[in-house]
Design an enzyme around this catalytic site. Structure first.
Site, PDB file in Angstrom:
ATOM      1  N   LEU A 203       0.853  -1.193   0.000  1.00  0.00           N
ATOM      2  CA  LEU A 203       0.000   0.000   0.000  1.00  0.00           C
ATOM      3  C   LEU A 203       0.884   1.236   0.000  1.00  0.00           C
ATOM      4  CD1 LEU A 203      -2.668  -0.823   2.753  1.00  0.00           C
ATOM      5  CD2 LEU A 203      -3.145  -0.488   0.323  1.00  0.00           C
ATOM      6  N   HIS A 204       0.751   2.080  -1.018  1.00  0.00           N
ATOM      7  CA  HIS A 204       1.521   3.320  -0.978  1.00  0.00           C
ATOM      8  C   HIS A 204       0.875   4.472  -1.730  1.00  0.00           C
ATOM      9  CE1 HIS A 204       2.734   2.279  -5.077  1.00  0.00           C
ATOM     10  NE2 HIS A 204       3.204   3.508  -5.190  1.00  0.00           N
ATOM     11  N   ARG A 205      -0.144   4.215  -2.566  1.00  0.00           N
ATOM     12  CA  ARG A 205      -0.745   5.291  -3.352  1.00  0.00           C
ATOM     13  C   ARG A 205      -1.399   6.324  -2.430  1.00  0.00           C
ATOM     14  NH1 ARG A 205       0.869   5.216  -8.743  1.00  0.00           N
ATOM     15  NH2 ARG A 205       0.971   3.033  -9.420  1.00  0.00           N
ATOM     16  N   ARG A 236       5.737   6.235   3.365  1.00  0.00           N
ATOM     17  CA  ARG A 236       4.541   7.073   3.431  1.00  0.00           C
ATOM     18  C   ARG A 236       3.453   6.395   4.268  1.00  0.00           C
ATOM     19  NH1 ARG A 236       2.920   7.234  -1.765  1.00  0.00           N
ATOM     20  NH2 ARG A 236       3.924   9.206  -2.254  1.00  0.00           N
TER      21      ARG A 236
END
Length: 356
Positions: A203-205, A236
């Site tokens: 998960l990074h968007r 992030r």
């Protein structure tokens, strides 16, 4: 001798640049510029080490920041390098701020631009990456497309000159490094895992991480899946979890939160997973290359051929869709070669040398 200045800045670009750099350096002089967009060890240096990428000739050290600030600082610093080196070509990869800054700096100085992974479109203009890839494609002189679909999308925008179907350099990297991963990686032992007994997630968007409520919903959903979920935390994502106090310990018994892993460890985690859940474009492709079913935690993808082949499903961030897809998803027996033959880097080098 032809001088090619390659600009990279983020983890996926290091992976893509490695096979192309090997091919270029057989016959050309390559200068490697690292913008510093990804800068900590787990997201940068370890990839140079594992991929045997040459040390950057220039490390600009830009670091993180808002899109405008980061891109602007890159533009200024890259321009200085270009004025000093005056390369014959500037080579950029993918769709990051480093990509756009490199392309803009070059075209303003009338230096031709070659774009690896050209022609991709998500058609989601809320994604910064979509603007980066569109603008870079329209600035580039050579456009190296990974798939026929990418060639078609460029043609719809009126771009036909300088377009080449090369295959995907990520397949080159995947094939080259998979054997190394199986020989060297000890990640499964370190995590106490056996093949096919876990899911892998990334998960990074910003769409999934910048809204605390949505990120918490996704994390909760991952904890409810039937098998343990390994989640290497992008900086992030970790920052958002810590800032907002997400994921109390009572909810993480089924979720293995780990630090970002190197490329070889990631390849082995992908190859041995029962299923992959991701919002990363690169991980979607690697899942397909590894023959592992993929659930994309977005409502669109640039890699539509993986959907058409039946090995990737869009589930967005909806918990019910994610749980139902995990329960019901069975890919077809067919697994066609979507991304070429593993020699994209050689084709790119040959085209650049022919153009001079």
């Amino acid at each position: 001798m032809l001088t090619i200045l390659t600009i990279v800045g983020a983890r996926p670009q290091f992976i893509k640049a490695a096979p192309v750099s090997r091919a270029l350096r057989r016959t050309a002089r390559e200068l490697l510029v690292h913008t510093g967009q990804h800068y900590d060890y787990g997201m940068s240096a370890v990839f140079f080490e594992e991929l045997a990428l040459p040390e950057p000739d220039y490390n600009l050290g830009i670091g993180s920041g808002s899109h405008g600030k980061q891109t602007g600082e890159m533009l200024i610093a890259i321009e200085e390098v270009l004025l000093s080196e005056r390369p014959d070509w500037v080579l950029v990869y993918g769709d990051t701020n480093s990509t756009l800054a490199g392309a803009l700096a070059a075209v303003k100085l009338h230096i031709p631009v070659a774009h690896v992974e050209a022609g991709l479109r998500s058609f989601n203009r809320a994604m910064p990456e979509e603007h980066n890839r569109v603008l870079t494609d329209h600035a580039a002189d050579l456009l190296f497309c990974p798939t026929p679909h990418a060639v078609d999308l460029l043609a719809r925008e009126g771009i036909t000159h300088g377009v080449h179907l090369t295959g995907d350099v990520m397949l080159d990297a995947f094939l080259y490094n998979t054997v190394l991963a199986e020989q060297r990686s000890t990640i499964l032992d370190a995590l106490g895992l056996q093949p096919q007994t876990y899911y892998l997630a990334t998960l990074h968007r910003p769409a999934n991480t910048d809204d605390p409520a949505q990120l918490q919903t996704l994390l909760d959903t991952l904890t409810e899946l039937p098998l343990p979920v390994v989640l290497p935390l992008h900086p992030r994502t970790r920052q958002q979890i810590e800032r907002h106090g997400l994921l109390p310990k009572s909810k993480i018994k089924n979720l293995k939160l780990i630090e970002p892993v190197g490329y070889l460890d990631m390849l082995l985690l992908e190859r041995c997973a029962r299923l992959i859940l991701t919002d990363s474009g690169g991980v979607q492709k690697e899942a397909y290359m590894a023959g592992v079913p993929c659930i994309t935690l977005r409502d669109e993808t640039e890699w539509v051929e993986t959907l058409d082949a039946g090995w990737n499903v869009l589930a967005g961030a909806d918990p019910d869709r994610i749980r139902a897809t995990v329960r019901d998803f069975t890919p077809p027996a067919e697994h066609p070669p979507l991304y070429g033959d593993g020699h994209a880097a050689d084709r790119i080098a040959e085209i650049l040398m022919a153009r001079g």
